[in-house]
Design a protein around this motif. Structure first.
Motif, PDB file in Angstrom:
ATOM      1  N   GLY A 245       0.791  -1.230   0.000  1.00 32.24           N
ATOM      2  CA  GLY A 245       0.000   0.000   0.000  1.00 32.24           C
ATOM      3  C   GLY A 245       0.816   1.269   0.000  1.00 32.24           C
ATOM      4  O   GLY A 245       0.251   2.369  -0.101  1.00 32.24           O
ATOM      5  N   VAL A 246       2.139   1.169   0.101  1.00 33.86           N
ATOM      6  CA  VAL A 246       2.991   2.361   0.149  1.00 33.86           C
ATOM      7  C   VAL A 246       4.130   2.177  -0.861  1.00 33.86           C
ATOM      8  O   VAL A 246       5.193   1.666  -0.529  1.00 33.86           O
ATOM      9  CB  VAL A 246       3.577   2.598   1.565  1.00 33.86           C
ATOM     10  CG1 VAL A 246       4.279   3.951   1.627  1.00 33.86           C
ATOM     11  CG2 VAL A 246       2.497   2.507   2.623  1.00 33.86           C
ATOM     12  N   LEU A 354      12.890  12.458   5.791  1.00 31.47           N
ATOM     13  CA  LEU A 354      12.719  11.040   6.075  1.00 31.47           C
ATOM     14  C   LEU A 354      11.367  10.573   5.546  1.00 31.47           C
ATOM     15  O   LEU A 354      10.530  11.386   5.150  1.00 31.47           O
ATOM     16  CB  LEU A 354      12.799  10.779   7.576  1.00 31.47           C
ATOM     17  CG  LEU A 354      14.053  11.282   8.291  1.00 31.47           C
ATOM     18  CD1 LEU A 354      13.876  11.187   9.795  1.00 31.47           C
ATOM     19  CD2 LEU A 354      15.268  10.502   7.841  1.00 31.47           C
ATOM     20  N   SER A 355      11.161   9.277   5.557  1.00 28.40           N
ATOM     21  CA  SER A 355       9.879   8.728   5.141  1.00 28.40           C
ATOM     22  C   SER A 355       8.958   8.598   6.342  1.00 28.40           C
ATOM     23  O   SER A 355       9.380   8.149   7.416  1.00 28.40           O
ATOM     24  CB  SER A 355      10.085   7.356   4.495  1.00 28.40           C
ATOM     25  OG  SER A 355       8.848   6.821   4.070  1.00 28.40           O
ATOM     26  N   ALA A 356       7.711   9.003   6.178  1.00 27.98           N
ATOM     27  CA  ALA A 356       6.740   8.818   7.255  1.00 27.98           C
ATOM     28  C   ALA A 356       6.451   7.335   7.481  1.00 27.98           C
ATOM     29  O   ALA A 356       6.151   6.918   8.599  1.00 27.98           O
ATOM     30  CB  ALA A 356       5.447   9.563   6.935  1.00 27.98           C
ATOM     31  N   SER A 357       6.551   6.530   6.414  1.00 29.80           N
ATOM     32  CA  SER A 357       6.395   5.079   6.523  1.00 29.80           C
ATOM     33  C   SER A 357       7.761   4.438   6.678  1.00 29.80           C
ATOM     34  O   SER A 357       8.757   4.945   6.171  1.00 29.80           O
ATOM     35  CB  SER A 357       5.711   4.517   5.269  1.00 29.80           C
ATOM     36  OG  SER A 357       4.469   5.142   5.054  1.00 29.80           O
ATOM     37  N   PRO A 386       2.772  10.327   0.619  1.00 31.25           N
ATOM     38  CA  PRO A 386       2.274   9.037   1.094  1.00 31.25           C
ATOM     39  C   PRO A 386       3.170   7.854   0.730  1.00 31.25           C
ATOM     40  O   PRO A 386       2.943   6.740   1.184  1.00 31.25           O
ATOM     41  CB  PRO A 386       0.935   8.921   0.362  1.00 31.25           C
ATOM     42  CG  PRO A 386       1.185   9.615  -0.936  1.00 31.25           C
ATOM     43  CD  PRO A 386       2.119  10.746  -0.614  1.00 31.25           C
ATOM     44  N   ARG A 387       4.184   8.076  -0.125  1.00 30.76           N
ATOM     45  CA  ARG A 387       5.025   6.961  -0.556  1.00 30.76           C
ATOM     46  C   ARG A 387       6.156   6.694   0.429  1.00 30.76           C
ATOM     47  O   ARG A 387       6.477   7.533   1.266  1.00 30.76           O
ATOM     48  CB  ARG A 387       5.588   7.248  -1.958  1.00 30.76           C
ATOM     49  CG  ARG A 387       4.539   7.135  -3.054  1.00 30.76           C
ATOM     50  CD  ARG A 387       5.079   7.503  -4.417  1.00 30.76           C
ATOM     51  NE  ARG A 387       5.242   8.940  -4.563  1.00 30.76           N
ATOM     52  CZ  ARG A 387       5.693   9.514  -5.668  1.00 30.76           C
ATOM     53  NH1 ARG A 387       6.006   8.784  -6.720  1.00 30.76           N
ATOM     54  NH2 ARG A 387       5.819  10.821  -5.733  1.00 30.76           N
ATOM     55  N   PHE A 388       6.750   5.496   0.331  1.00 29.68           N
ATOM     56  CA  PHE A 388       7.914   5.156   1.130  1.00 29.68           C
ATOM     57  C   PHE A 388       9.142   5.756   0.458  1.00 29.68           C
ATOM     58  O   PHE A 388       9.564   5.312  -0.610  1.00 29.68           O
ATOM     59  CB  PHE A 388       8.052   3.633   1.247  1.00 29.68           C
ATOM     60  CG  PHE A 388       9.296   3.182   1.973  1.00 29.68           C
ATOM     61  CD1 PHE A 388       9.722   3.807   3.130  1.00 29.68           C
ATOM     62  CD2 PHE A 388      10.050   2.121   1.488  1.00 29.68           C
ATOM     63  CE1 PHE A 388      10.859   3.398   3.800  1.00 29.68           C
ATOM     64  CE2 PHE A 388      11.188   1.690   2.152  1.00 29.68           C
ATOM     65  CZ  PHE A 388      11.596   2.332   3.315  1.00 29.68           C
TER      66      PHE A 388
END
Length: 472
Positions: A245-246, A354-357, A386-388
Motif C-alpha cells: 500500500g505504500v 525522512l519517510s513517514a512510513s 504518502p510513498r515510502f
C-alpha cells in the motif's frame, strides 16, 4: 541439595566469567558505541549475548577478501593514469577542494570531468530507462544489485538480459545472496542457460573466500552498459510496492562519460572479490557535452576506514549555507549527529527528509530517539508521505550533490558495501534541490514543541531501541 548448590555455583562462575571476559575482550576490538551495546546485552543475558557477539559483533571479513579489495584499489589507481586528461581540479576554497582529496584517499577514485548526469525519480520511468539501455547494448551488460524479486520487475530484467545474451552481448550479474534470495532462486539457472554469468555476493559458508560476519551485505545498485552509460542510485530490481500500500520513491543517476569506467571498476572489484576472476576495464570513455565533474565514493567492511561515514561527516561540516539529507533509515552515530548539531548551531540550514512510513519497526523507534536533540538545535525534520521514500542522497550549498545507496545508519557505514556518486556541479545540485522541494511539498514538518509532548512510555521504548543501534 549439595548437587543443586554445586550447579548454582558453576552457573554463577560461568556467568561472571563471561561478563569479565567480555569486558576485557570487546572494548579492544569494537568501536566504543557498539562495545557499550554489546556489553549491556551480555551483562543482562551473558549466555545469549556472548554467542551473538561471536557471530555478529565484529564486521570481519576473511583476509583474502580484504587482500583482494586492496589489490583492486591499487589497480583502480593505476588504471586512472590513462584518464589524466579528464582529471578535474576543484576551485580553491570550496567544499569540493576539501572533499575531493579525502574521498580519493579513502576510495581510490579521482574526480573526472566530461560527464553527463540525469537524475531519475520516476520509478517506472527509471526501470524503463534501464531496460531500454540493456536492449540497446552491443558488447556487455554488467548488473550489480542488492535486491531482486521474482515479480514483474525481476521478470522484465531477466527477459532483457536473455534478449541481450541472444544477440551475443556478454552479460554478467552480481546479486546479494540475502537481498536477492528470491530472484536468485527463481532466475539463476534460467539466466545461466541463456548464457548470462550470475554470482551471489557474500553467500556465506565456511570456505575461506566466503568467510565473514554473517550479516555483512553488498547493498550497491549499479548497472553498466557497454562503454556509454551507467545507472547508480537507490532503486532495486523489484516492484515499487516494497511496503504493501505504500509504493517506493527512489532516485537514480543515469550517467555518461569517464565516470562510467569508474562504475565498471567497482563492478569488476566486486566480481573479483566473489570469483577471483580479473575483468579488463578500459578507462577510455567518450566525454559528454555537459562536462559535469564527478567522483565515486565506494565504502564497505573490506576498506580500512568507514569511507561513507567519514565523507558525509566532512560534507556536513563544510556546509556554509544549506545541507539537505534524504534517507529512509536514520540511525546516526555520534559523529553524524554531532556534525548536524554543530552545523545547525552555526547557522547552516540543516534539513533532514525522512519517510513517514518505515518497513523496519525497530529502526523507526531507534531513529525517533534522535529527533528531540536535533530539533532542539535547529535541525529541520520532515516526514514524506504518502510513498515510502527509499531515496538516499544529500546536497551541500550549491556545490555538491551525493546520490547512491548509502543510508544514514550504522549498518550502511559499517556493515554494507555501498556506493555513492558525488557531483560537483551547480546545475546537478539545482535539479536535486527541485526533487527535494517536491518531497517537502508532501511532508509533515515536525514541531519541537509537539514532539516533546509525546508520551513518556514512547520515549522509554525509543531509548531502549536506540541502545540496539549497533545491531540494526
Amino acid at each position: 541439595m549439595s548437587e543443586s548448590l554445586n550447579l548454582g555455583l558453576w552457573i554463577l562462575i560461568v556467568d561472571w566469567t563471561i561478563r569479565i571476559a567480555a569486558l576485557l575482550w570487546i572494548p579492544a576490538r569494537t568501536r566504543p558505541a557498539a562495545a557499550r551495546s554489546w556489553l549491556l546485552l551480555i551483562g543482562f543475558l551473558p549466555l545469549l549475548g556472548l554467542p551473538l557477539y561471536l557471530l555478529l559483533g565484529h564486521p570481519w571479513l576473511s583476509r583474502e577478501r580484504v587482500r583482494r579489495q586492496s589489490d583492486a584499489s591499487v589497480a583502480i589507481r593505476e588504471g586512472q593514469l590513462a584518464q589524466a586528461a579528464w582529471h578535474w581540479t576543484p576551485p580553491a576554497d570550496s567544499v569540493a577542494s576539501e572533499t575531493v582529496p579525502l574521498v580519493e584517499r579513502l576510495g581510490a577514485f579521482m574526480p573526472v570531468r566530461g560527464n553527463g548526469v540525469t537524475l531519475l525519480d520516476d520509478y517506472d520511468g527509471t526501470l524503463q530507462a534501464l531496460l531500454d539501455d540493456i536492449d540497446g547494448a552491443t558488447t556487455r551488460v554488467h548488473l550489480l544489485y542488492y535486491l531482486m524479486f521474482d515479480d514483474a520487475v525481476g521478470e522484465a530484467a531477466v527477459q532483457a538480459l536473455e534478449r541481450a545474451a541472444a544477440r551475443g552481448v556478454q552479460c554478467r550479474v552480481l546479486l546479494d545472496a540475502v537481498g536477492a534470495k528470491r530472484g536468485l532462486r527463481r532466475y539463476r539457472k534460467r539466466l545461466q542457460r541463456a548464457g548470462v554469468q550470475v554470482h551471489a555476493m557474500l553467500p556465506g559458508g565456511l570456505r575461506w573466500r566466503r568467510s565473514g560476519r554473517a550479516d555483512l551485505r553488498n547493498h550497491r545498485k549499479i548497472a553498466v552498459i557497454d562503454d556509454g552509460v551507467a545507472h547508480v542510485g537507490s532503486q532495486n530490481l523489484a516492484d515499487a510496492v516494497f511496503i504493501p500500500g505504500v509504493p517506493n520513491r527512489e532516485l537514480v543517476a543515469r550517467v555518461h562519460g569517464p565516470i562510467v569506467a569508474h562504475l565498471e571498476a567497482v563492478f569488476a572489484s566486486d566480481w573479483y572479490l566473489e570469483t577471483g576472476e580479473v575483468l579488463a576495464v578500459s578507462p577510455v570513455r567518450p566525454a559528454h557535452a555537459d562536462d559535469v565533474a564527478c567522483q565515486l565514493l565506494p565504502s564497505g567492511p573490506a576498506y580500512p576506514f568507514p569511507n561513507a561515514a567519514d565523507s558525509i561527516v566532512t560534507l556536513i561540516h563544510l556546509a556554509r549555507r544549506r545541507v539537505v539529507l534524504t534517507t529512509p533509515y536514520f540511525v546516526p552515530d555520534d559523529a553524524i549527529a554531532g556534525a548536524m548539531r554543530i552545523a545547525a548551531l552555526s547557522g547552516v540550514d540543516v534539513q533532514l527528509i525522512l519517510s513517514a512510513s518505515n518497513n523496519q519497526r525497530l529502526t523507526a523507534l531507534a531513529q525517533h530517539a534522535s529527533y528531540e536533540e536535533l530539533l532542539a538545535c535547529g535541525v529541520k525534520i520532515a516526514l514524506h508521505r504518502p510513498r515510502f521514500l527509499h531515496a538516499k542522497h544529500l546536497s551541500v550549498d550549491d556545490e555538491v550533490a551525493l546520490v547512491g545507496s548509502i543510508n544514514l545508519d550504522i549498518r550502511s557505514f559499517a556493515l554494507n558495501a555501498e556506493i555513492g556518486l558525488l557531483c560537483y556541479d551547480p546545475d546537478v545540485v539545482a535539479r536535486m534541490r527541485g526533487i527535494e522541494a517536491d518531497y517537502l511539498a508532501d511532508a509533515e514538518v515536525l514541531s519541537p514543541a509537539t514532539w516533546r509532548r509525546r508520551p513518556a512510555w514512547k520515549r522509554s521504548v525509543e531509548g531502549i531501541a536506540r541502545l540496539a543501534d549497533s545491531f540494526l
